[in-house]
Enzyme design. Structure first.
Site, PDB file in Angstrom:
ATOM      1  N   HIS A 150       8.660 -25.189   7.910  1.00 36.72           N
ATOM      2  CA  HIS A 150       7.526 -25.588   8.698  1.00 36.72           C
ATOM      3  C   HIS A 150       6.423 -25.430   7.964  1.00 36.72           C
ATOM      4  CE1 HIS A 150      10.596 -26.604  12.003  1.00 36.72           C
ATOM      5  NE2 HIS A 150      10.881 -26.997  11.725  1.00 36.72           N
ATOM      6  N   CYS A 186       3.758  -3.023   4.294  1.00 33.02           N
ATOM      7  CA  CYS A 186       2.195  -2.496   4.611  1.00 33.02           C
ATOM      8  C   CYS A 186       2.949  -1.496   5.740  1.00 33.02           C
ATOM      9  CB  CYS A 186       0.612  -2.297   4.893  1.00 33.02           C
ATOM     10  SG  CYS A 186       0.913  -4.102   6.031  1.00 33.02           S
ATOM     11  N   GLY A 187       2.395  -0.934   6.560  1.00 34.64           N
ATOM     12  CA  GLY A 187       3.261  -0.276   7.696  1.00 34.64           C
ATOM     13  C   GLY A 187       3.575  -0.894   8.579  1.00 34.64           C
ATOM     14  N   THR A 188       1.968  -2.195   9.032  1.00 29.55           N
ATOM     15  CA  THR A 188       3.376  -2.667   9.910  1.00 29.55           C
ATOM     16  C   THR A 188       2.951  -4.723   9.338  1.00 29.55           C
ATOM     17  OG1 THR A 188       0.972  -3.879  10.535  1.00 29.55           O
ATOM     18  CG2 THR A 188       1.818  -1.644  11.243  1.00 29.55           C
ATOM     19  N   GLY A 189       2.409  -4.474   8.290  1.00 25.44           N
ATOM     20  CA  GLY A 189       2.694  -5.828   7.521  1.00 25.44           C
ATOM     21  C   GLY A 189       1.245  -6.914   7.917  1.00 25.44           C
ATOM     22  N   ILE A 190       1.077  -6.508   9.029  1.00 22.83           N
ATOM     23  CA  ILE A 190      -0.344  -6.984  10.295  1.00 22.83           C
ATOM     24  C   ILE A 190      -2.207  -7.073   9.047  1.00 22.83           C
ATOM     25  CG2 ILE A 190      -2.016  -6.953  11.240  1.00 22.83           C
ATOM     26  CD1 ILE A 190       0.541  -5.388  13.398  1.00 22.83           C
ATOM     27  N   GLY A 191      -1.865  -5.604   8.204  1.00 26.86           N
ATOM     28  CA  GLY A 191      -3.062  -6.127   8.151  1.00 26.86           C
ATOM     29  C   GLY A 191      -3.241  -6.716   6.167  1.00 26.86           C
ATOM     30  N   MET A 192      -1.661  -6.674   5.509  1.00 18.07           N
ATOM     31  CA  MET A 192      -1.500  -7.481   4.771  1.00 18.07           C
ATOM     32  C   MET A 192      -1.388  -8.510   5.207  1.00 18.07           C
ATOM     33  SD  MET A 192      -1.170  -5.849   1.741  1.00 18.07           S
ATOM     34  CE  MET A 192      -0.296  -4.364   1.027  1.00 18.07           C
ATOM     35  N   ARG A 209       7.032 -34.651   8.282  1.00 20.42           N
ATOM     36  CA  ARG A 209       5.889 -34.647   9.487  1.00 20.42           C
ATOM     37  C   ARG A 209       4.856 -32.924   9.527  1.00 20.42           C
ATOM     38  NH1 ARG A 209      10.629 -32.569  12.057  1.00 20.42           N
ATOM     39  NH2 ARG A 209      10.446 -30.777  13.121  1.00 20.42           N
ATOM     40  N   HIS A 210       5.853 -32.374   8.531  1.00 23.75           N
ATOM     41  CA  HIS A 210       5.538 -30.289   8.586  1.00 23.75           C
ATOM     42  C   HIS A 210       4.156 -30.875   7.423  1.00 23.75           C
ATOM     43  CE1 HIS A 210       8.748 -29.197  11.140  1.00 23.75           C
ATOM     44  NE2 HIS A 210       9.197 -29.575  10.563  1.00 23.75           N
ATOM     45  N   ASP A 225       1.062  -0.983   0.219  1.00 24.37           N
ATOM     46  CA  ASP A 225      -0.292  -0.134   0.173  1.00 24.37           C
ATOM     47  C   ASP A 225       1.082   0.839   0.006  1.00 24.37           C
ATOM     48  OD1 ASP A 225       1.261   0.657   2.812  1.00 24.37           O
ATOM     49  OD2 ASP A 225      -1.347   0.045   3.448  1.00 24.37           O
ATOM     50  N   HIS A 226       0.210   2.356  -0.096  1.00 25.60           N
ATOM     51  CA  HIS A 226       1.357   4.098   0.354  1.00 25.60           C
ATOM     52  C   HIS A 226       2.625   3.482   1.074  1.00 25.60           C
ATOM     53  CE1 HIS A 226      -2.651   4.481   2.961  1.00 25.60           C
ATOM     54  NE2 HIS A 226      -1.909   4.610   3.111  1.00 25.60           N
TER      55      HIS A 226
HETATM   56  C1  RB5 Z   1      -1.880   2.243   6.356  1.00 30.10           C
HETATM   57  O1  RB5 Z   1      -2.088   3.770   7.316  1.00 30.10           O
HETATM   58  C2  RB5 Z   1      -2.212   1.106   7.656  1.00 30.10           C
HETATM   59  O2  RB5 Z   1      -2.949   1.090   8.501  1.00 30.10           O
HETATM   60  C3  RB5 Z   1      -1.216  -0.336   6.885  1.00 30.10           C
HETATM   61  O3  RB5 Z   1      -0.426   0.861   6.087  1.00 30.10           O
HETATM   62  C4  RB5 Z   1      -1.024  -1.110   7.304  1.00 30.10           C
HETATM   63  O4  RB5 Z   1      -0.209  -0.921   8.182  1.00 30.10           O
HETATM   64  C5  RB5 Z   1      -2.031  -1.752   8.020  1.00 30.10           C
HETATM   65  O5  RB5 Z   1      -2.652  -2.598   8.924  1.00 30.10           O
END
Ligand code: RB5
Length: 141
Positions: free
Chosen positions: A98, A65-71, A132-133, A8-9
């Protein structure tokens, strides 16, 4: 390997540098966007990349993305995708060995570009151990 990239941006700068890095390593990067830093929604780009992986048009994918979490949340909703959010080379090696991860997720606001490059190199150079994996990975589906 043919490796898809999308962001993302908030992940654009890191994605751009990683595309160049994997090309230097002899892989074939496929940049699925975005091309500018305009605000976009990470699920749109995660789904676009996952479709390429599921269709086997690429060997694996990298989402930033910013944190990688949303992706990673989005990618793991897609059947056939095993996405791993990694912060270390150890995690990248282990998730290939694994979990047979086929998508790597990174957070540009979390890891530096040098660390991220090492993580991508570890991910691309590690192989699934099977055995096993394999049964465990099958249970994920
Ligand atoms: C964008 O501001 C941010 O929310 C996105 O990049 C990401 O970190 C979401 O998980």
């Amino acid at each position: 390997m043919r490796v898809a990239f999308a962001s993302d941006h908030a992940g654009l700068t890191l994605k751009t540098s990683l595309v160049a890095a994997v090309r230097e390593l002899g892989h074939e990067p496929v940049d699925l966007g975005p091309e500018s830093g305009a605000s976009v929604d990470y699920p749109d780009f995660a789904k676009k990349l996952c479709a390429e992986v599921v269709a086997a048009r690429v060997d694996c994918g990298v989402l930033v993305c910013g944190t990688g979490i949303g992706m990673s949340m989005t990618a793991n909703k897609v059947k056939g995708i095993r996405a791993a959010l990694c912060h270390t080379e150890f995690e990248a090696r282990m998730t290939r060995a694994h979990n047979d991860a086929n998508v790597l997720c990174l957070g540009e606001r979390v890891v530096g570009s040098g660390v991220a490059r090492g993580i991508v190199e570890a991910f691309l150079s590690s192989k699934f151990e099977g055995g096993r994996h394999a049964a465990r990975v099958a249970k994920i589906e």
